[in-house]
Design a protein around this motif. Structure first.
Motif, PDB file in Angstrom:
ATOM      1  N   PRO C  18       0.801  -1.234   0.000  1.00 30.66           N
ATOM      2  CA  PRO C  18       0.000   0.000   0.000  1.00 30.66           C
ATOM      3  C   PRO C  18       0.830   1.278   0.000  1.00 30.66           C
ATOM      4  O   PRO C  18       0.441   2.259  -0.649  1.00 30.66           O
ATOM      5  CB  PRO C  18      -0.838  -0.096   1.270  1.00 30.66           C
ATOM      6  N   ILE C  19       1.977   1.263   0.710  1.00 23.80           N
ATOM      7  CA  ILE C  19       2.775   2.488   0.735  1.00 23.80           C
ATOM      8  C   ILE C  19       3.318   2.792  -0.654  1.00 23.80           C
ATOM      9  O   ILE C  19       3.260   3.942  -1.119  1.00 23.80           O
ATOM     10  CB  ILE C  19       3.908   2.376   1.778  1.00 23.80           C
ATOM     11  N   ALA C  20       3.809   1.765  -1.339  1.00 25.55           N
ATOM     12  CA  ALA C  20       4.314   1.961  -2.701  1.00 25.55           C
ATOM     13  C   ALA C  20       3.195   2.503  -3.591  1.00 25.55           C
ATOM     14  O   ALA C  20       3.392   3.430  -4.374  1.00 25.55           O
ATOM     15  CB  ALA C  20       4.851   0.641  -3.245  1.00 25.55           C
ATOM     16  N   TRP C  21       2.020   1.924  -3.450  1.00 25.59           N
ATOM     17  CA  TRP C  21       0.884   2.357  -4.277  1.00 25.59           C
ATOM     18  C   TRP C  21       0.558   3.831  -4.034  1.00 25.59           C
ATOM     19  O   TRP C  21       0.346   4.606  -4.967  1.00 25.59           O
ATOM     20  CB  TRP C  21      -0.340   1.488  -3.978  1.00 25.59           C
ATOM     21  N   ILE C  22       0.527   4.182  -2.763  1.00 22.67           N
ATOM     22  CA  ILE C  22       0.185   5.567  -2.422  1.00 22.67           C
ATOM     23  C   ILE C  22       1.216   6.537  -2.991  1.00 22.67           C
ATOM     24  O   ILE C  22       0.864   7.595  -3.519  1.00 22.67           O
ATOM     25  CB  ILE C  22       0.084   5.727  -0.898  1.00 22.67           C
ATOM     26  N   ILE C  23       2.480   6.147  -2.886  1.00 18.26           N
ATOM     27  CA  ILE C  23       3.516   7.040  -3.401  1.00 18.26           C
ATOM     28  C   ILE C  23       3.385   7.186  -4.912  1.00 18.26           C
ATOM     29  O   ILE C  23       3.342   8.296  -5.443  1.00 18.26           O
ATOM     30  CB  ILE C  23       4.919   6.522  -3.019  1.00 18.26           C
ATOM     31  N   ILE C  24       3.272   6.042  -5.610  1.00 25.52           N
ATOM     32  CA  ILE C  24       3.276   6.096  -7.072  1.00 25.52           C
ATOM     33  C   ILE C  24       2.002   6.720  -7.629  1.00 25.52           C
ATOM     34  O   ILE C  24       2.043   7.509  -8.567  1.00 25.52           O
ATOM     35  CB  ILE C  24       3.468   4.676  -7.659  1.00 25.52           C
ATOM     36  N   PHE C  25       0.864   6.390  -7.033  1.00 27.06           N
ATOM     37  CA  PHE C  25      -0.383   6.819  -7.659  1.00 27.06           C
ATOM     38  C   PHE C  25      -1.110   7.958  -6.944  1.00 27.06           C
ATOM     39  O   PHE C  25      -2.159   8.400  -7.395  1.00 27.06           O
ATOM     40  CB  PHE C  25      -1.323   5.626  -7.840  1.00 27.06           C
ATOM     41  N   MET C  26      -0.570   8.401  -5.822  1.00 23.31           N
ATOM     42  CA  MET C  26      -1.182   9.568  -5.201  1.00 23.31           C
ATOM     43  C   MET C  26      -0.176  10.699  -4.999  1.00 23.31           C
ATOM     44  O   MET C  26      -0.366  11.793  -5.501  1.00 23.31           O
ATOM     45  CB  MET C  26      -1.855   9.185  -3.868  1.00 23.31           C
ATOM     46  N   LEU C  27       0.906  10.410  -4.263  1.00 24.56           N
ATOM     47  CA  LEU C  27       1.850  11.487  -3.958  1.00 24.56           C
ATOM     48  C   LEU C  27       2.522  12.029  -5.215  1.00 24.56           C
ATOM     49  O   LEU C  27       2.579  13.245  -5.434  1.00 24.56           O
ATOM     50  CB  LEU C  27       2.892  11.005  -2.943  1.00 24.56           C
ATOM     51  N   VAL C  28       3.037  11.129  -6.054  1.00 22.80           N
ATOM     52  CA  VAL C  28       3.697  11.592  -7.279  1.00 22.80           C
ATOM     53  C   VAL C  28       2.724  12.366  -8.172  1.00 22.80           C
ATOM     54  O   VAL C  28       3.030  13.485  -8.597  1.00 22.80           O
ATOM     55  CB  VAL C  28       4.367  10.413  -8.027  1.00 22.80           C
ATOM     56  N   PRO C  29       1.513  11.811  -8.450  1.00 25.01           N
ATOM     57  CA  PRO C  29       0.585  12.590  -9.280  1.00 25.01           C
ATOM     58  C   PRO C  29       0.246  13.972  -8.685  1.00 25.01           C
ATOM     59  O   PRO C  29       0.194  14.955  -9.425  1.00 25.01           O
ATOM     60  CB  PRO C  29      -0.663  11.708  -9.333  1.00 25.01           C
ATOM     61  N   TYR C  30       0.061  14.020  -7.358  1.00 20.43           N
ATOM     62  CA  TYR C  30      -0.238  15.330  -6.768  1.00 20.43           C
ATOM     63  C   TYR C  30       0.947  16.275  -6.962  1.00 20.43           C
ATOM     64  O   TYR C  30       0.765  17.475  -7.215  1.00 20.43           O
ATOM     65  CB  TYR C  30      -0.571  15.209  -5.278  1.00 20.43           C
TER      66      TYR C  30
END
Lengths: 287, 364, 288
Positions: C18-30
């Motif tokens: 989940p942490i990888a997912w959040i970074i790749i698909f939420m933090l980076v896009p933001y």
């Protein structure tokens, strides 16, 4: 003598006292019921309008009804674009649901079980898409794909949906996890189970109904999704995107026919999810 | 008699500040029934959970049957636990619950079933094997939890407040049943409870805990008759405390001034004259003396303030001449009609034998 | 100690995905979204830069400012309308309705539309309110009006009705949950202490259900704030909301940096609302 007189005094007070506010209570209940009936009408008349006009044999949606027909359904099944869109939607919703479960179940367990730095932020980010309009998720991911040179396709839509739906899975699974006594895990370890055995034999079976419920809801929401899809899809359309583009051309009974079928499918899924939650309730009583 | 469990200087500190368990050492002999007794927050449950492997001590060592298990996870320890909420797996039948621990040992299904049947016979519920936990009553679930733990024949059985979820009648019945179970299976039992009666009734030995430390360790009779601290005297049973001053010493006894009179207490150990202390007297060791007669023991004088009838006996509140109050418990045998007891407001004399007077340090 | 490290390994796996997912698909896009918002539009698309021109445009150009204010207004109206419908309904269900199964059915009936396509629920209002629509033809066939009226569709009230219709379940759910949590004996105790039903409601029930109201308000407000479907279908020319403007920046207007800046503003408004409602809820919980 003295006791007798107090007795009569009490009796007279009793007979004088009326049940207070019985009439006003009755009136209030009537008002409430009328209100509920109006609310139900507000919620369901539009859906009935949608359904009824899918069987009306006029091209316009005007009252009174002119006659019964199944033509609109007939044209649906010969519409190749529509059938392709339905196929795409199934592909997208299924894949997004599976992905979001793979990420969401561990995330819910992590929030429930572990203490780690940044947990508050982690939790907040995961739950953000519940309130965050889909358009922000869609645009930010569009920007990223664009920047890194990815082509838009159904697969990028799947990634977007999985991200937006993560919050659905996490909230559902997490709330079930919280209701599970921690002692179950401990009892399993105490009885000789390794971590993965506890997960497989104790945690997962107790999460089963929550996971199925979350999967159903994710599937429906993904199947129905527009804001994220709008920005992330390439040349292919999902069903709602197809309907949306048809709507630009105005109101037509074909849309009502598709809509009626969707309502029917939703009804089936609602029934399944109700059965699921009943079962969950039953097993919860034992805890 | 070999010790099966040894705790050496166990310490548990939370967040670097809050001390949960403070330098506790103890040893439990094979086959013993030992109870950790204390109020909530005294560290007794933490200690039990550390033996089970659910928590690790900050410092110290846990030795199980000669092997250091301090940092072993629960599934690698030969101990089993009966949880306070039973922790029966809700999605499994009773039989599956009991077989679970055996399957984890790698036994074939046929064998686990027959062992589960045996264990159910032992707790008297053989007919429940195919039911789900939620179909059982509280007492039945308790027994299933017990069967699930002992079916693995652990070296030590841990019981975490096992009876707290049951209602009063059932609890008394289960106290006796658990005691019999202990005698039958011969496994070492370590129980945690905050209920003194439970501890006294069931255990061979009781360890009273206070604020993360061991307050006293002994048989139920030792704890009740010879409490070493006011805390123990008050936690187990009820005790009247009276401030006192040492007047003189004479061999094995000491004369003190308390309750407005001179009282002789039998004690060992040094007590300097003039020292301010406290004496403790159990309410049921105080007796109403025949008026006029002065017996061999100590006598206290006072006035009856209140009488509380509790079925089995009568508790009388007596205000002593010097102002403090004491409780007097008396059984009510048939012969003693309630009317023969002194009435409220009347003056009474209370007698107490010197060997029933305990001496404690003064309150600071 | 070996057991410790394997346990730690499995926790890393549980956390890692989940942490990888959040970074790749939420933090980076933001992060990318934020970056784009500082760039400049230039034919054919845009070029990197660091300047606040887009934000200045958003907050000074009356065209954008008006849309922003309109969106806030519409969202507030939708939340208010939902609250006024949802609260009495939930209250009736929890406190006045004695029939257990009827309560479950009515609750389900309000939640169920969530499962039915959002798009269709907006569309059906378009078909009802339109000039050639069901409502107009119905009124004419019953003789109440003689000619089709244009007052129903393509205005802000049509949008409020439609959005309320769509988002009302999000108001009912948290309020119902909050009311259900209030022990029955509290209002009984209040009555016992001499309070009338209205004062009991105002002093006991309402304050205790405040967290539910706050949660419902947050949800309906944020969801309507970012909607672009309903405005498109029933909104009309003066009914465009922020999300529609964003869509057009990424479409016809082809001004991604400005669209990104608008999205960032939307993101921050939503975050501010969530934070405020968190505080409010926590404050409410401390109150009792």
């Amino acid at each position: 003598m003295s006791t007798a007189s107090t007795d009569t005094a009490m009796i007279s007070t009793v007979s004088r006292a009326r049940k207070p506010g019985l009439v006003s209570r009755y009136a209030a209940d009537m008002a409430f019921m009328a209100f509920v009936a109006l609310l139900m009408a507000f919620l369901y008349v539009p859906i009935w309008v949608l359904i009824i006009f899918s069987f009306n044999d006029s091209r316009t949606l005007t009252w009174p009804l002119s006659g019964f027909t199944l033509d609109w359904y007939g044209t649906l099944f010969s519409n190749q674009d529509l059938l392709a869109a339905i196929g795409n939607s199934f592909y997208v919703a299924t894949s997004a649901t599976i992905l979001t479960l793979i990420v969401g179940i561990p995330a819910a367990m992590a929030i429930n079980k572990f203490q780690f730095p940044g947990k508050a932020l982690f939790r907040r980010l995961i739950l953000l898409p519940i309130t965050l309009p889909g358009i922000v998720t869609g645009i930010s991911m569009l920007n990223m794909f664009r920047l890194f040179g990815f082509n838009l396709s159904l697969e990028t839509v799947i990634l977007g949906h999985a991200t937006a739906l993560l919050s659905v899975v996490v909230t559902q699974v997490y709330s079930r996890l919280q209701r599970l006594p921690r002692s179950l895990d401990e009892a399993s370890a105490d009885l000789g189970a390794k971590g993965w055995q506890t997960f497989l034999y104790v945690t997962l079976p107790n999460l089963k109904t929550a996971i199925i419920g979350a999967a159903l809801l994710s599937f429906v929401l993904s199947f129905d999704e527009i804001p994220v899809t709008f920005f992330l899809t390439g040349r292919e359309n999902t069903l709602p995107m197809y309907i949306y583009s048809t709507m630009r051309r105005g109101v037509t009974p074909e849309i009502n026919a598709v809509g009626t079928l969707i309502v029917l499918a939703s009804l089936v899924l609602i029934v399944i999810s109700v059965i699921m939650s009943r079962e969950a309730n039953r097993s919860r009583q034992s805890l | 008699m070999a010790s099966i469990i040894e705790l050496n200087d166990i310490r548990k500190v939370y967040g670097g500040v809050i001390v949960g368990v403070d330098h506790v050492s103890m040893s439990v002999e094979d086959g013993e029934f030992v109870t950790l007794l204390g109020p909530s927050g005294c560290g007794k449950s933490t200690l039990l959970r550390m033996i089970g492997g659910f928590e690790q001590p900050t410092a110290g060592q846990i030795v199980l049957a000669g092997r250091d298990v301090t940092y072993e996870p629960p599934h690698k320890r030969d101990v089993n636990m009966v949880f306070q909420d039973y922790a029966l797996f809700p999605h499994m039948t009773v039989g599956e619950n009991i077989s679970y621990g055996l399957r984890m040992m790698g036994l074939p299904r046929s064998e686990t079933r027959s062992k589960a049947v045996e264990a159910l016979d032992l707790v008297g519920l053989p007919e429940k094997i195919d039911q789900k936990p939620h179909e059982l009553s509280g007492g039945q679930r308790q027994r299933i939890a017990l069967a699930r733990a002992i079916v693995r024949n652990p070296k030590v059985l841990l019981l975490d407040e096992p009876l707290s979820a049951l209602d009063a009648n059932l609890r008394e019945q289960m106290q006796v049943e658990l005691k019999h179970m202990h005698e039958k299976v011969g496994i070492t039992f370590i129980m945690v409870t905050h209920d003194q009666t439970e501890a006294l009734v069931m255990s061979d030995r009781v360890i009273v805990m206070e604020k993360g430390r061991v307050a006293q360790d002994g048989t139920p009779a030792e704890l009740y008759d010879h409490p070493e601290t006011p805390y123990v005297a008050n936690f187990i049973g009820t005790t009247n405390f009276l401030p006192a001053r040492v007047l003189s010493r004479d061999g094995g006894s000491v004369v003190v001034e308390a309750g407005g009179t001179r009282i002789i207490a039998e004690v060992g150990g040094a007590l300097p004259e003039g020292e301010h202390i406290r004496i403790g007297i159990r309410p049921e060791k105080l007796h109403f003396a025949e008026s006029g007669a002065s017996g061999p023991g100590n006598t206290l004088e006072g006035r009856i303030e209140e009488q509380i009838y509790y079925g089995l006996g009568m508790r009388t509140v007596v205000r002593l001449a010097e102002g403090s109050t004491v409780l007097v418990d008396g059984l009510l045998p048939e012969a003693v009609a309630r009317t023969t007891l002194p009435e409220i407001g009347s003056n009474v004399r209370l007698s107490i034998a010197p060997h029933n007077v305990r001496v404690f340090a003064a309150e600071n | 100690m070996a057991a410790f490290s394997t346990r730690r390994l499995s926790s890393y796996m549980v956390l890692g995905i989940p942490i990888a997912w959040i970074i790749i698909f939420m933090l980076v896009p933001y992060g990318v979204l934020l970056t784009y918002s500082f760039w400049v539009k230039k034919y054919p698309l845009f070029v990197p830069a660091f300047q606040f021109g887009n934000y200045i445009t958003v907050f000074t150009d009356p065209q954008y400012l008006r849309v922003l204010l309109r969106t806030l207004k519409i969202s507030a109206l939708v939340s208010l309308a939902s609250l006024l419908l949802a609260y009495p309904f939930a209250y009736f269900l929890v406190f006045r309705l004695k029939n257990q199964s009827l309560r479950v059915w009515l609750y389900m009936a309000v939640i169920a539309p969530l499962w039915v396509s959002y798009l269709l629920r907006a569309y059906t209002w378009k078909s009802i309110l339109g000039t050639q629509g069901v409502l107009n033809s119905f009124l004419m066939s019953t003789g109440i009006t003689t000619e089709p009226s244009t007052i129903f569709l393509y205005n802000q009230s049509a949008m409020v009705v439609t959005l309320t219709y769509i988002f009302i379940p999000f108001m009912v759910m948290p309020i119902y949950a909050a009311l259900e949590k209030i022990p029955n004996n509290l209002s009984e105790a209040s009555a016992d202490l001499g309070m009338g039903p209205i004062r009991t409601f105002l002093r006991i029930t309402l304050p205790l259900s405040l967290p539910g109201i706050v949660a419902g308000f947050t949800l309906t407000f944020c969801l309507s704030f970012g909607d672009f479907i309903a405005p498109f279908l029933v909104g009309g020319p003066d009914g465009l909301l922020v999300a529609n403007v964003i869509v057009s920046q990424f479409g016809a207007a082809l001004n991604w940096p400005l669209g990104s800046a608008l999205s960032v503003v939307m993101l921050f408004i939503v975050l501010a609302i969530i934070t405020a409602s968190d505080r409010l809820e926590r404050f409410g919980q401390q109150g009792h």
